[in-house]
Design an enzyme around this catalytic site. Sequence first.
Site, mmCIF file in Angstrom:
data_model
loop_
_atom_site.group_PDB
_atom_site.id
_atom_site.type_symbol
_atom_site.label_atom_id
_atom_site.label_comp_id
_atom_site.label_asym_id
_atom_site.label_seq_id
_atom_site.Cartn_x
_atom_site.Cartn_y
_atom_site.Cartn_z
ATOM 1 C CE LYS A 134 -4.025 -2.277 2.239
ATOM 2 N NZ LYS A 134 -5.130 -1.891 2.929
ATOM 3 C CG ASP B 98 -7.742 0.355 3.399
ATOM 4 O OD1 ASP B 98 -8.611 -0.391 2.960
ATOM 5 O OD2 ASP B 98 -6.533 0.155 3.188
HETATM 6 O O1 DQA Z 1 -6.967 -4.166 3.003
HETATM 7 C C1 DQA Z 1 -7.513 -4.545 2.075
HETATM 8 C C2 DQA Z 1 -8.147 -5.749 1.563
HETATM 9 C C3 DQA Z 1 -7.501 -6.370 0.365
HETATM 10 O O2 DQA Z 1 -6.222 -6.258 0.347
HETATM 11 C C4 DQA Z 1 -8.005 -7.682 0.185
HETATM 12 O O3 DQA Z 1 -7.490 -8.416 0.956
HETATM 13 O O4 DQA Z 1 -8.789 -7.916 -0.826
HETATM 14 C C5 DQA Z 1 -7.965 -5.190 -0.663
HETATM 15 C C6 DQA Z 1 -7.543 -3.836 -0.244
HETATM 16 O O5 DQA Z 1 -8.177 -2.864 -1.131
HETATM 17 C C7 DQA Z 1 -8.005 -3.283 1.177
HETATM 18 O O6 DQA Z 1 -7.537 -2.402 1.269
#
Ligand code: DQA
Length: 498
Positions: free
Chosen positions: A278, A316
């Site tokens: 991220k 998020d």
């Molecule tokens: O933290 C998450 C979960 C995620 O990583 C997933 O596991 O699908 C998808 C991401 O966009 C989100 O911020």
Amino acid sequence: MLASMEKAKEEGADLVELCVDSMAPSSHISHIQTLFKQRTLPSIVSYRLKSSRKSSRGGCKNSCFQVLKLALDLDVEFVEMDYEVASDMSMCELIHGRSNTKIIVSSYVNGGGRPSTEKLGDLIACMQATGADVIKLEIAVDYITDLAPIFQMLTYCQVPLIAMAVGSRGLISQLLGPKFGGFLVYGSLGGKSVPGLPTLLSLKQIYKLEHTNADTKVFGVVSNPVGHSKGPILHNPAFRHTQYNGIYVPLLVDDVKEFFTTYTGIDFAGFSIGIPHKEAAVACCDEVHPLAKSIGAVNTIIRRPIDGKLVGYNTDCEASISAIEDALRERQVGNGVASHITSLLAGKTFVLVGAGGAGRALAFGAKSRGARVVIFNRNYERAKALAHAISGEALPYECLQEYCPENGMILANASAIGMEPNSNQSPIPKEALKAYEVVFDAVYTPRNTRLLREAAEVGATVVSGVEMFIRQALGQFRLFTGGLAPEDFIRKLVLEQF
Ligand SMILES: O=C1C[C@@](O)(C(=O)O)C[C@@H](O)[C@@H]1O
């Protein structure tokens, strides 16, 4: 094999591959003949010399020829053979003399590193010269970026082509095969997980590849690990529900920068960004939304259709903070306190565990709502850096369990502690949870983490990572499609599946 064929039929296969080399040396040819005659689905009869146990002792080639000839005589729909076998003079005669059977000629490419399109093109041309109707390339890949030339071949090759990238980083060679024009896609039977191979059940129930075509937009979750993500079971049905022509796939990415400089096509339209990418993904964007910029982490990237630029967002932050606020509001209503208070977090102590991408989103969100944010992270330096960025406080991780300046605090776990397969772990002992009014866990696999179970046992209101997952995905869906997310549909789907 006949029983497996029935199973494949039940699971929705259109055709099956009968790998006869695994049975040929020990089985009598009459058994093989019975199998061919009694097949209940269109079949590919394949015989690989390389994987055959007796190949080094010779004799197997004879058995191979005998079996493939039998399949041709019995008009089995497809016969698959190694390029080496297809190049043999006597096989050439059989190939050219066939009636209804289509010939698949296959080759295993293991060059190490990314295969070049020139090399693949040359190989395909040689293979085609054998009289093949369909070419199959099995390719060992080290990184997901090694698949780019394979998609190019699938798109531009004039001959029907099957591409099968071997290993866990090869999964999208199957899932995106039909989009790029691949001849067929493999799935594993009985929900059995095989690295790089989708299960047949997921192909039929989640991805429904029969709906994908050249215009399908590609979305996916860029993460490592990625297998835990429930993104595919949410976004794919939601696309279909809203009649949006998209597919959402797991993208097991090692180097996020390389990923975005490799997959630059307009059809790679949007991405969820998961652990641990991220923060690094911010630098991959051409533009970053101000909130994501101040957080220093993106969890969503879209390729803007008008100019192809990558634009980063963070869904998020709002997802997690609004879920916590709603829980606080409900708790207050339950306690008979007025429900109209707008800044529920103002003045509260907000204890955050984790200072990675998700942690940053929570820290900025809580701070913006007026909370006093205290950060604990195994890597203390990272905790201090985040605390500095939001004018919060960082304390050594070892102090978490004793930390109790007041009661009625809020605890948010944004670390991966407690995530499957380590679901017996919790960032904080149960006893210490008594100081908290609301406990939130960003981990959503399992749904009910040990932290949440223990928090509920000591009387805290718990907020599951599933709620954050749903909310961040609703935001993403809007960014991906430019339309509203079908919230009720998505909620029902996720709650059924978890
Ligand atoms: O933290 C998450 C979960 C995620 O990583 C997933 O596991 O699908 C998808 C991401 O966009 C989100 O911020």
